[in-house]
Design an enzyme around this catalytic site. Sequence first.
Site, mmCIF file in Angstrom:
data_model
loop_
_atom_site.group_PDB
_atom_site.id
_atom_site.type_symbol
_atom_site.label_atom_id
_atom_site.label_comp_id
_atom_site.label_asym_id
_atom_site.label_seq_id
_atom_site.Cartn_x
_atom_site.Cartn_y
_atom_site.Cartn_z
ATOM 1 N N GLY A 1 -0.296 -7.450 6.066
ATOM 2 C CA GLY A 1 -0.953 -6.868 7.230
ATOM 3 C C GLY A 1 -2.286 -6.240 6.863
ATOM 4 N N ALA B 1 -15.886 -2.127 -3.257
ATOM 5 C CA ALA B 1 -15.835 -1.371 -4.505
ATOM 6 C C ALA B 1 -15.501 -2.273 -5.692
ATOM 7 C CB ALA B 1 -14.816 -0.244 -4.399
ATOM 8 N N VAL B 2 -14.562 -3.194 -5.492
ATOM 9 C CA VAL B 2 -14.191 -4.120 -6.573
ATOM 10 C C VAL B 2 -15.377 -5.014 -6.934
ATOM 11 C CG1 VAL B 2 -12.740 -6.107 -7.160
ATOM 12 C CG2 VAL B 2 -11.724 -4.117 -6.028
ATOM 13 N N ARG C 1 0.265 -14.824 5.402
ATOM 14 C CA ARG C 1 1.493 -14.813 4.601
ATOM 15 C C ARG C 1 1.765 -16.220 4.092
ATOM 16 N NH1 ARG C 1 3.218 -9.700 5.496
ATOM 17 N NH2 ARG C 1 2.656 -8.754 7.508
ATOM 18 N N CYS C 2 2.451 -16.319 2.970
ATOM 19 C CA CYS C 2 2.640 -17.634 2.348
ATOM 20 C C CYS C 2 4.034 -17.751 1.747
ATOM 21 C CB CYS C 2 1.580 -17.853 1.262
ATOM 22 S SG CYS C 2 1.673 -19.463 0.461
ATOM 23 N N ASP D 1 3.878 -3.786 -0.395
ATOM 24 C CA ASP D 1 4.871 -4.069 -1.431
ATOM 25 C C ASP D 1 5.078 -5.565 -1.658
ATOM 26 O OD1 ASP D 1 6.076 -4.458 1.022
ATOM 27 O OD2 ASP D 1 7.829 -3.213 0.612
ATOM 28 N N GLY D 2 5.051 -6.372 -0.588
ATOM 29 C CA GLY D 2 5.198 -7.814 -0.763
ATOM 30 C C GLY D 2 4.065 -8.398 -1.575
ATOM 31 N N THR E 1 -2.088 -0.565 3.368
ATOM 32 C CA THR E 1 -1.098 -0.716 4.434
ATOM 33 C C THR E 1 -1.106 0.531 5.284
ATOM 34 O OG1 THR E 1 1.275 -0.800 4.916
ATOM 35 C CG2 THR E 1 0.656 -0.035 2.744
ATOM 36 N N ASP F 1 1.228 1.741 7.026
ATOM 37 C CA ASP F 1 2.533 2.409 7.119
ATOM 38 C C ASP F 1 2.707 3.556 6.135
ATOM 39 O OD1 ASP F 1 3.251 0.692 9.119
ATOM 40 O OD2 ASP F 1 4.445 -0.634 7.853
ATOM 41 N N ASP G 1 3.954 3.420 3.190
ATOM 42 C CA ASP G 1 5.354 3.276 2.769
ATOM 43 C C ASP G 1 5.526 2.959 1.288
ATOM 44 O OD1 ASP G 1 4.232 0.752 2.934
ATOM 45 O OD2 ASP G 1 5.906 -0.149 4.020
ATOM 46 N N MET H 1 3.821 1.951 14.910
ATOM 47 C CA MET H 1 4.317 1.121 13.818
ATOM 48 C C MET H 1 5.026 1.980 12.770
ATOM 49 S SD MET H 1 1.410 -1.804 13.313
ATOM 50 C CE MET H 1 1.302 -3.153 14.495
ATOM 51 N N ARG I 1 8.348 0.576 10.891
ATOM 52 C CA ARG I 1 9.767 0.258 11.102
ATOM 53 C C ARG I 1 10.672 0.927 10.085
ATOM 54 N NH1 ARG I 1 12.014 -3.407 14.152
ATOM 55 N NH2 ARG I 1 9.996 -4.358 14.566
ATOM 56 N N ALA J 1 3.454 16.346 19.946
ATOM 57 C CA ALA J 1 4.556 15.670 20.634
ATOM 58 C C ALA J 1 5.777 16.580 20.731
ATOM 59 C CB ALA J 1 4.926 14.385 19.891
ATOM 60 N N LYS K 1 6.492 20.082 32.972
ATOM 61 C CA LYS K 1 7.196 18.953 33.571
ATOM 62 C C LYS K 1 6.929 17.613 32.873
ATOM 63 C CE LYS K 1 8.813 21.656 36.765
ATOM 64 N NZ LYS K 1 10.239 22.060 36.740
#
Length: 323
Positions: free
Chosen positions: A11, A22-23, A72-73, A103-104, A125, A127, A129, A169, A171, A186, A214
């Site tokens: 993603g 930068a790279v 993706r592959c 991670d993938g 990413t 997320d 995560d 997002m 999950r 919230a 309310k």
Amino acid sequence: MKSIGVLTSGGDAPGMNAAIRAVVRTGIFYGYKIYGIERGYRGLLDEEIIEMDLSSVGDIIQRGGTILKSSRCEEFKTPEGREAAVEILEKYGIENLVVIGGDGSFNGANELSKLGVHTIGIPGTIDNDLAYTDYTIGFDTAMNTIIDAISKIRDTSSSHERVNIIEVMGRNCGDLALYSGLAGGAETIVVPEIEIKSDEIVKRIRTTQKRGKKHSIIVLAEGAGSFVNGAIGLKNDLMEKDGVDVRITVLGHVQRGGSPSAFDRILASKMGNRAVELIIEGKTAKVVGIKNNETIDMDISEALSLENNFDEESYEIAKVLSI
């Protein structure tokens, strides 16, 4: 001349272009030839490889998405696919590979390192995560996109005295929901790490109603909670148990887009620079991260083995402040 390949995989995330920049520029500064590999591992197998120079990354630090594109592959996940990838890298004389993704993507980089390719991973990413680093590239921008949406939805929610569920997002990781919910005020935050029943959410809504408020905002991480059909299931539960007027807003891929925040641009620039430094030092199978505001590196396998520690303290603070 030594060479470095760079690709983005999985993603997309705001700040990936800043990392690419930068790279490329750090690599050229130290005398490396730089190749951009388009469309991730899919593009590697299809030999979508271009040589990059300083002008290739001009005026991209402020752009969202990734100029190298991503996909993706499934073929790359096979031993045959990875062996073919190594042959293609050898064909182009690419000895080092910087992989920007989650991670993938890191798993793929780790497998290539076992086949002799010097690989370095940069966490991109939204997320957030990946447990080994405090922040991933794109998380801050996505969080601010959600906060902006919460502010806008709160205006209409209060005007019509409604309950609004905002699905974000994340999950398997509730960081986006947690921090955007806390910053956005919230009333309820629903994350995969903490179980919450619809009865408790109804109780919170009634508590705010008693003091004259309310409307309520519920931030829900996609797939979180024990509700059938996620946000739709929660909406049905709330309407059945409390008779409140409920609306759902699914932010979806709007969270991935937009110009990266200053934080993400700086983070990506530091990580991209460090990735090239690790290559110069002869390191491989490493990932770059940030811990306690310092740039770090770690073995890919070790980084991927770490479990995420959910910030329960911030979650409890959000509950206290939402009374």
